[in-house]
Scaffold this motif. Sequence first.
Motif, PDB file in Angstrom:
ATOM      1  N   VAL A 217      46.178  80.840  45.566  1.00  0.00           N
ATOM      2  CA  VAL A 217      46.229  80.424  46.839  1.00  0.00           C
ATOM      3  C   VAL A 217      47.590  80.052  47.442  1.00  0.00           C
TER       4      VAL A 217
ATOM      5  N   CYS B  41      45.164  78.930  55.956  1.00  0.00           N
ATOM      6  CA  CYS B  41      44.264  79.071  55.158  1.00  0.00           C
ATOM      7  C   CYS B  41      44.126  80.526  54.670  1.00  0.00           C
ATOM      8  N   ARG B  42      43.925  81.007  53.803  1.00  0.00           N
ATOM      9  CA  ARG B  42      43.869  82.225  53.339  1.00  0.00           C
ATOM     10  C   ARG B  42      42.581  83.176  53.372  1.00  0.00           C
ATOM     11  N   PHE B  43      41.502  82.494  54.053  1.00  0.00           N
ATOM     12  CA  PHE B  43      40.297  83.075  54.340  1.00  0.00           C
ATOM     13  C   PHE B  43      40.440  84.295  54.751  1.00  0.00           C
TER      14      PHE B  43
ATOM     15  N   GLY C   3      37.418  81.444  47.752  1.00  0.00           N
ATOM     16  CA  GLY C   3      37.214  80.205  47.384  1.00  0.00           C
ATOM     17  C   GLY C   3      35.956  79.347  47.847  1.00  0.00           C
ATOM     18  N   PRO C   4      35.415  79.690  48.915  1.00  0.00           N
ATOM     19  CA  PRO C   4      34.045  79.167  49.470  1.00  0.00           C
ATOM     20  C   PRO C   4      32.875  79.357  48.535  1.00  0.00           C
TER      21      PRO C   4
ATOM     22  N   CYS D 292      40.555  72.471  47.705  1.00  0.00           N
ATOM     23  CA  CYS D 292      41.633  73.238  48.249  1.00  0.00           C
ATOM     24  C   CYS D 292      42.506  72.647  49.067  1.00  0.00           C
TER      25      CYS D 292
ATOM     26  N   CYS E   1      40.182  85.062  50.838  1.00  0.00           N
ATOM     27  CA  CYS E   1      39.963  84.138  49.837  1.00  0.00           C
ATOM     28  C   CYS E   1      38.490  84.062  49.650  1.00  0.00           C
TER      29      CYS E   1
ATOM     30  N   TYR F 186      44.410  73.600  51.300  1.00  0.00           N
ATOM     31  CA  TYR F 186      44.601  74.433  52.399  1.00  0.00           C
ATOM     32  C   TYR F 186      43.420  74.268  53.155  1.00  0.00           C
ATOM     33  N   ARG F 187      42.635  73.422  52.844  1.00  0.00           N
ATOM     34  CA  ARG F 187      41.302  73.131  53.633  1.00  0.00           C
ATOM     35  C   ARG F 187      41.476  72.585  55.036  1.00  0.00           C
TER      36      ARG F 187
ATOM     37  N   MET G 143      35.722  75.070  44.922  1.00  0.00           N
ATOM     38  CA  MET G 143      37.279  75.113  45.396  1.00  0.00           C
ATOM     39  C   MET G 143      37.429  74.760  46.800  1.00  0.00           C
ATOM     40  N   HIS G 144      36.672  75.356  47.793  1.00  0.00           N
ATOM     41  CA  HIS G 144      36.874  75.408  49.026  1.00  0.00           C
ATOM     42  C   HIS G 144      36.377  73.977  49.860  1.00  0.00           C
TER      43      HIS G 144
ATOM     44  N   TYR H 172      41.943  75.461  57.531  1.00  0.00           N
ATOM     45  CA  TYR H 172      40.520  76.062  57.787  1.00  0.00           C
ATOM     46  C   TYR H 172      40.055  75.477  58.758  1.00  0.00           C
TER      47      TYR H 172
END
Length: 226
Positions: free
Chosen positions: A156, A128-130, A136-137, A108, A134, A110-111, A103-104, A114
């Motif tokens: 997300v 980004c929701r990291f 995702g990665p 995504c 998140c 939102y990348r 996903m990441h 990031y």
Amino acid sequence: YCRVAGKDFRDHVKEAAEVADYIVAFGACACFGGIPSGKPNPTGAMGLRDFLKEVGVNKPVINLPCCPGHPDHLVITLASVMLGVIPSLDEHGRPLMFFGKNMHNELCPYRPYYDRGIFATKPGEEGCRFKLGCKGPIVHTDCAIRKWNNHVSYCVEVGAPCIGCAEPGFPDKFSPFYKELPGLPTVLGIDATKLGEGLIGATALGIGIHLVRRAIGKGGKEEEKK
Ligand code: SF4
Ligand code: SF4
């Protein structure tokens, strides 16, 4: 723990599996144990593959995880199996057409945040929701493009982090849900936070150069007027 028509549910599952050509497990619980299998797992919950192995039934299981399972995944997989086309699966029995991409890294939207080191620090904030936790990665799923609720949005997109419900090991492997992964993945070998700081620095430098140019430009025009 679960009885249907006076019989242990596990016996129902075993008997049905013995006469099935293909078995489709739908939802995180059926695939990998899901929330009930979280520590301390008092009921001994496990995914269908593990259960069938334990009771000696050797049948192919197609896993369609997520919590809840996605209706598209189910309908497309059932239609495909009924037509005699068995989807290619990953090592966890998930169809690659739904769970083949990270996903990441690959899906995504939102990348770009990031990559610029722009992180939301509370729900609803831009970025980004990291840092909201998140996962995702380390998650492989097409949620970011298929979306949920009739293809409207996904976790997300509504401001929450991905908590990894498409993966084996959920929930324990992804807990605590709202804490960021210990290592910030790098972008082309550079820490994303540093990259963000670098970009902000570069932007500031760019603005500075632009202002100096404008000032010089103005000065030049005034000189010409004189
Ligand atoms: S950390 Fe999450 S929100 Fe940020 S780019 Fe990766 S998958 Fe998207
Ligand atoms: S975005 Fe993450 S938490 Fe949300 S449904 Fe997909 S895999 Fe599960």
